[in-house]
Motif scaffolding. Structure first.
Motif, PDB file in Angstrom:
ATOM      1  N   GLY A 181      -2.519  -5.779  -1.818  1.00 54.07           N
ATOM      2  CA  GLY A 181      -1.432  -5.083  -2.275  1.00 54.07           C
ATOM      3  C   GLY A 181      -1.501  -3.760  -2.844  1.00 54.07           C
ATOM      4  O   GLY A 181      -2.537  -3.102  -2.274  1.00 54.07           O
ATOM      5  N   ASP A 182      -0.735  -3.233  -3.597  1.00 54.59           N
ATOM      6  CA  ASP A 182      -0.729  -2.135  -4.363  1.00 54.59           C
ATOM      7  C   ASP A 182      -1.854  -1.901  -5.479  1.00 54.59           C
ATOM      8  O   ASP A 182      -2.301  -0.837  -5.636  1.00 54.59           O
ATOM      9  N   LYS A 183      -2.050  -2.809  -5.986  1.00 56.92           N
ATOM     10  CA  LYS A 183      -3.020  -3.016  -7.226  1.00 56.92           C
ATOM     11  C   LYS A 183      -4.326  -3.623  -6.723  1.00 56.92           C
ATOM     12  O   LYS A 183      -4.767  -4.371  -7.365  1.00 56.92           O
ATOM     13  N   LYS A 184      -5.111  -2.700  -5.957  1.00 56.22           N
ATOM     14  CA  LYS A 184      -6.411  -3.116  -5.316  1.00 56.22           C
ATOM     15  C   LYS A 184      -7.255  -3.255  -6.385  1.00 56.22           C
ATOM     16  O   LYS A 184      -8.247  -4.035  -6.504  1.00 56.22           O
ATOM     17  N   VAL A 185      -7.485  -2.218  -7.185  1.00 52.78           N
ATOM     18  CA  VAL A 185      -8.579  -2.326  -8.469  1.00 52.78           C
ATOM     19  C   VAL A 185      -8.330  -3.662  -9.274  1.00 52.78           C
ATOM     20  O   VAL A 185      -9.521  -4.313  -9.561  1.00 52.78           O
ATOM     21  N   GLY A 186      -7.181  -3.905  -9.528  1.00 53.57           N
ATOM     22  CA  GLY A 186      -7.108  -5.379 -10.311  1.00 53.57           C
ATOM     23  C   GLY A 186      -7.322  -6.564  -9.457  1.00 53.57           C
ATOM     24  O   GLY A 186      -7.959  -7.317  -9.956  1.00 53.57           O
ATOM     25  N   VAL A 187      -6.999  -6.391  -8.342  1.00 56.15           N
ATOM     26  CA  VAL A 187      -7.580  -7.398  -7.290  1.00 56.15           C
ATOM     27  C   VAL A 187      -8.875  -7.647  -7.402  1.00 56.15           C
ATOM     28  O   VAL A 187      -9.667  -8.455  -7.272  1.00 56.15           O
ATOM     29  N   ILE A 188      -9.596  -6.601  -7.210  1.00 58.86           N
ATOM     30  CA  ILE A 188     -11.153  -6.503  -7.054  1.00 58.86           C
ATOM     31  C   ILE A 188     -11.705  -7.014  -8.159  1.00 58.86           C
ATOM     32  O   ILE A 188     -12.590  -8.125  -8.260  1.00 58.86           O
ATOM     33  N   LYS A 189     -11.219  -6.671  -9.429  1.00 54.56           N
ATOM     34  CA  LYS A 189     -11.719  -7.532 -10.735  1.00 54.56           C
ATOM     35  C   LYS A 189     -11.461  -8.884 -10.562  1.00 54.56           C
ATOM     36  O   LYS A 189     -12.530  -9.584 -10.946  1.00 54.56           O
TER      37      LYS A 189
END
Length: 121
Positions: free
Chosen positions: A63-71
């Motif tokens: 999705g658009d919020k890749k950093v949040g998904v990585i966390k």
């Protein structure tokens, strides 16, 4: 020509199994239908799905919020930043294998809240 249902039923009652089998085949061919019971097949597949007790959680897209998904992936897997980023970058990726239904749904909710697309298999 009007159908006389009672006469048809009387004829069927007197027919042999072989004659009835031929009748069924003729009706199937003539009308392009099948005499198979689709309800039984649906019930069997429903039982198989209900019996499933472990699920694989698959990240299908970050999705658009890749950093949040990585966390979230790091939190779930316990992997380091580099490994979690690789998992997210290489989506679709299995995040968790053999999870219980409750655990799989919890992981799915966390990932979706972070903006990811997730499927349970």
């Amino acid at each position: 020509m009007a159908l006389n249902i009672e006469n048809i039923i009387a004829e069927i009652k007197e027919a042999t199994i072989l004659e009835l089998n031929d009748l069924v085949k003729a009706i199937e061919e003539e009308f392009g239908v099948t005499a198979a019971a689709p309800v039984a097949a649906a019930a069997a597949s429903g039982e198989a799905a209900a019996a499933k007790d472990s699920f694989d959680v698959e990240l299908t897209a970050a999705g658009d919020k890749k950093v949040g998904v990585i966390k979230v992936v790091r939190e779930i897997t316990g992997e380091g930043l580099k490994e979690a980023k690789a998992i997210v970058d290489n989506a679709p990726s299995v995040i968790k294998e053999g999870a219980s239904e409750a655990e799989a749904n919890e992981i799915k909710e966390k990932l979706e809240a972070a903006g990811a697309s997730v499927t349970l298999k």
